[in-house]
Scaffold this motif. Structure first.
Motif, short mmCIF file in Angstrom:
data_model
loop_
_atom_site.label_atom_id
_atom_site.label_comp_id
_atom_site.label_asym_id
_atom_site.label_seq_id
_atom_site.Cartn_x
_atom_site.Cartn_y
_atom_site.Cartn_z
N SER A 110 0.84 -1.20 0.00
CA SER A 110 0.00 0.00 0.00
C SER A 110 0.86 1.24 0.00
O SER A 110 1.85 1.32 0.74
N GLY A 111 0.48 2.24 -0.81
CA GLY A 111 1.22 3.50 -0.86
C GLY A 111 1.11 4.30 0.42
O GLY A 111 2.13 4.63 1.06
N PRO A 112 -0.11 4.64 0.87
CA PRO A 112 -0.26 5.42 2.11
C PRO A 112 0.33 4.73 3.33
O PRO A 112 0.92 5.39 4.19
N ALA A 113 0.22 3.40 3.40
CA ALA A 113 0.79 2.66 4.53
C ALA A 113 2.31 2.80 4.56
O ALA A 113 2.93 2.93 5.63
N THR A 114 2.93 2.76 3.38
CA THR A 114 4.38 2.92 3.30
C THR A 114 4.80 4.32 3.74
O THR A 114 5.78 4.48 4.49
N VAL A 115 4.06 5.33 3.30
CA VAL A 115 4.36 6.71 3.71
C VAL A 115 4.26 6.86 5.22
O VAL A 115 5.12 7.45 5.87
N ALA A 116 3.19 6.30 5.79
CA ALA A 116 2.97 6.42 7.24
C ALA A 116 4.07 5.72 8.03
O ALA A 116 4.60 6.27 9.01
N ALA A 138 7.78 15.70 0.68
CA ALA A 138 7.48 15.39 -0.73
C ALA A 138 8.20 14.11 -1.17
O ALA A 138 7.62 13.26 -1.85
N LEU A 139 9.46 13.97 -0.77
CA LEU A 139 10.22 12.77 -1.14
C LEU A 139 9.57 11.52 -0.54
O LEU A 139 9.44 10.49 -1.21
N THR A 140 9.15 11.62 0.71
CA THR A 140 8.51 10.47 1.37
C THR A 140 7.20 10.11 0.69
O THR A 140 6.89 8.93 0.48
N ALA A 141 6.42 11.14 0.33
CA ALA A 141 5.15 10.90 -0.36
C ALA A 141 5.38 10.21 -1.71
O ALA A 141 4.67 9.26 -2.06
N ALA A 142 6.38 10.70 -2.46
CA ALA A 142 6.67 10.11 -3.77
C ALA A 142 7.21 8.69 -3.63
O ALA A 142 6.81 7.78 -4.37
N SER A 143 8.11 8.49 -2.67
CA SER A 143 8.69 7.16 -2.47
C SER A 143 7.63 6.16 -2.01
O SER A 143 7.68 4.97 -2.37
N ALA A 383 1.71 12.40 4.36
CA ALA A 383 3.02 12.99 4.68
C ALA A 383 2.85 14.31 5.42
O ALA A 383 3.61 14.61 6.36
N SER A 384 1.87 15.10 5.04
CA SER A 384 1.61 16.37 5.72
C SER A 384 1.23 16.14 7.17
O SER A 384 1.70 16.85 8.08
N SER A 385 0.41 15.13 7.40
CA SER A 385 -0.07 14.85 8.75
C SER A 385 1.02 14.32 9.66
O SER A 385 1.24 14.83 10.76
N ILE A 391 0.61 21.47 3.57
CA ILE A 391 0.42 20.81 2.28
C ILE A 391 0.96 21.67 1.14
O ILE A 391 1.47 21.14 0.14
N GLU A 392 0.90 22.99 1.29
CA GLU A 392 1.40 23.89 0.23
C GLU A 392 2.90 23.69 0.02
O GLU A 392 3.39 23.73 -1.11
N ARG A 393 3.63 23.48 1.13
CA ARG A 393 5.08 23.28 1.03
C ARG A 393 5.39 21.97 0.29
O ARG A 393 6.34 21.90 -0.49
#
Length: 427
Positions: A110-116, A138-143, A383-385, A391-393
């Protein structure tokens, strides 16, 4: 009339903020009530019938296995291993983030699970080392989006079920594309780190002996993809049974090997997985109902005719489909998009000679980019949370990584062997 009601009602529901799953189901319900003679119960019948699938059982078990692995200290050991392997490079923490996400992708699906899981470690670590917080998130979200490409992948399970394609073959097909996406993100990270002078942590011992120790400590985690893929292709168990084996394996190493998993942790993992899976199954069921109305009105045939009228060249058709998928991924979640679009697009591409396995990777890779594109961009919000970054950054910092993923999408699309070589070895 039916088509107009279906899509106008869907658009209205989305505009007023109704969750996508409920919007799909509600628009199907409105359409049935006002424009057909079908009983309203047909919607619930289609939804429940769609969920009565043995292969779909793989999804909750892979979810549970991923959550258990996170609690069992696996992510921490993978992080240590990634640090030993690439932490010495320019922008070391950024490189570690990508590699750790690739490792964890082979567990979570899962993408979101990996980010978290990885972001909770890496975003604070990068911020502490004076990395730009937007870049870190951003890098974490993309990865994290690699989580749906490298097996086991929940979207690959969905695609296999809907399209009648071997799930095991889809798992193998995602390995090389997932590695290429990760490599692209590492190249971008290196260039940014070089420009902003993000230096590696020289206080860490990167010796060969330290690398071997890190590999030894992470050995139980590294065995998971071997067990899953080896078991499937060795004829020992099916993908669904492999998911159950992964749950048992995660539980055993968490309790008896790492000794970091208590009965309370197991309860919490099961509870968390139930909540996540309930959401996923609602999306699947209601998406199937929506797709059923589309099929009745022959909308898939109309779309197929429109695309094939544009060109009969497979390369042009893939370009058009990629553009459609990139737009869809910005507004619709991955599971809903797979359920609705797979029956429409798969016959089109197979008719012009495109391998269904290759197309499955293209489809999921497109939707993975949707994880980091506003306004939906689930990974951006996760990632923002967890990183406490506006989120803008993140959105402003995601552009170089988005470009990298678009380039790798182009490679995956037009070099089929990247997706078909590994599955072809076992035919």
């Amino acid at each position: 009339m039916t088509v107009a009601v279906l899509f106008i009602s869907l658009f209205v529901f989305l505009i007023i903020g109704v969750p996508i799953a409920i919007a799909l189901g509600a628009s199907a319900l409105v359409t049935i009530y006002f424009t057909t003679t079908l009983p309203l119960t047909i919607m619930t019948q289609k939804a429940f019938t769609a969920l009565d699938s043995f292969p779909l059982l793989a999804i909750p078990f892979f979810m549970l296995a991923g959550v258990l692995m996170g609690k069992a200290g696996v992510s921490r050991r993978l992080l240590t291993l990634a640090t030993m392997l690439v932490g010495w490079m320019v922008g070391g923490l950024a490189m570690v983030t990508v590699v750790t996400c690739m490792f964890f992708a082979a567990i979570s699906g899962s993408g979101p699970a990996t980010v978290a899981a990885i972001g909770s470690f890496m975003i604070p670590s990068m911020k502490a080392k004076q990395y730009d917080e937007g870049f870190a998130a951003a890098l974490t979200a993309a990865s994290g989006s690699i989580g749906v490409i490298i097996p086991p992948s929940i979207p690959f399970v969905m695609y296999g079920v809907i399209g009648g394609v071997s799930i095991g073959s889809m798992f193998l097909a995602g390995i090389i594309p997932g590695m290429i996406i990760g490599l692209g993100l590492m190249v971008v990270s290196f260039l940014i780190a070089k420009k902003k002078d993000y230096k590696p942590d020289t206080s860490i011992d990167y010796s060969f002996k330290a690398v071997l120790k890190a590999i030894y400590d992470a050995k139980w985690a590294l065995l998971i993809p071997v067990i899953i893929l080896g078991g499937i292709y060795g004829g020992i168990f099916s993908p669904t049974e492999a998911a159950v084996v992964a749950v048992v394996y995660a539980t055993l190493i968490g309790i008896f090997v790492h000794k970091e998993l208590s009965m309370k942790d197991i309860y919490e993992c099961i509870r968390e997985s139930i909540v996540i899976n309930a959401t996923t199954m609602i999306i699947v069921g209601l998406s199937i109902s929506f797709a059923y109305i589309m099929t009745l009105e022959q909308i898939p045939n109309s779309i197929a005719g429109f695309i094939t009228d544009l060109s009969s060249n497979p390369l042009v058709i893939l370009l058009v489909i990629n553009l459609i998928l990139l737009i869809v991924g910005m507004f619709i979640d991955t599971i809903s998009a797979l359920v609705v679009l797979t029956p429409i697009l798969l016959p089109i591409v197979t008719a012009v000679g495109i391998d269904p396995i290759h197309f499955g990777v293209i489809l999921v890779a497109n939707l993975a980019i949707g994880f980091i594109t506003p306004p939906l961009g689930v990974n951006l919000f996760v990632a923002s949370s967890i990183g406490n970054v506006k989120i803008e950054r993140i959105v402003s910092a995601i552009l170089p990584f988005l470009l990298s993923m678009l380039i790798t999408l182009f490679l995956i699309t037009y070099i089929p062997v990247l997706s078909t070589w590994l599955p072809g070895l076992l035919k």
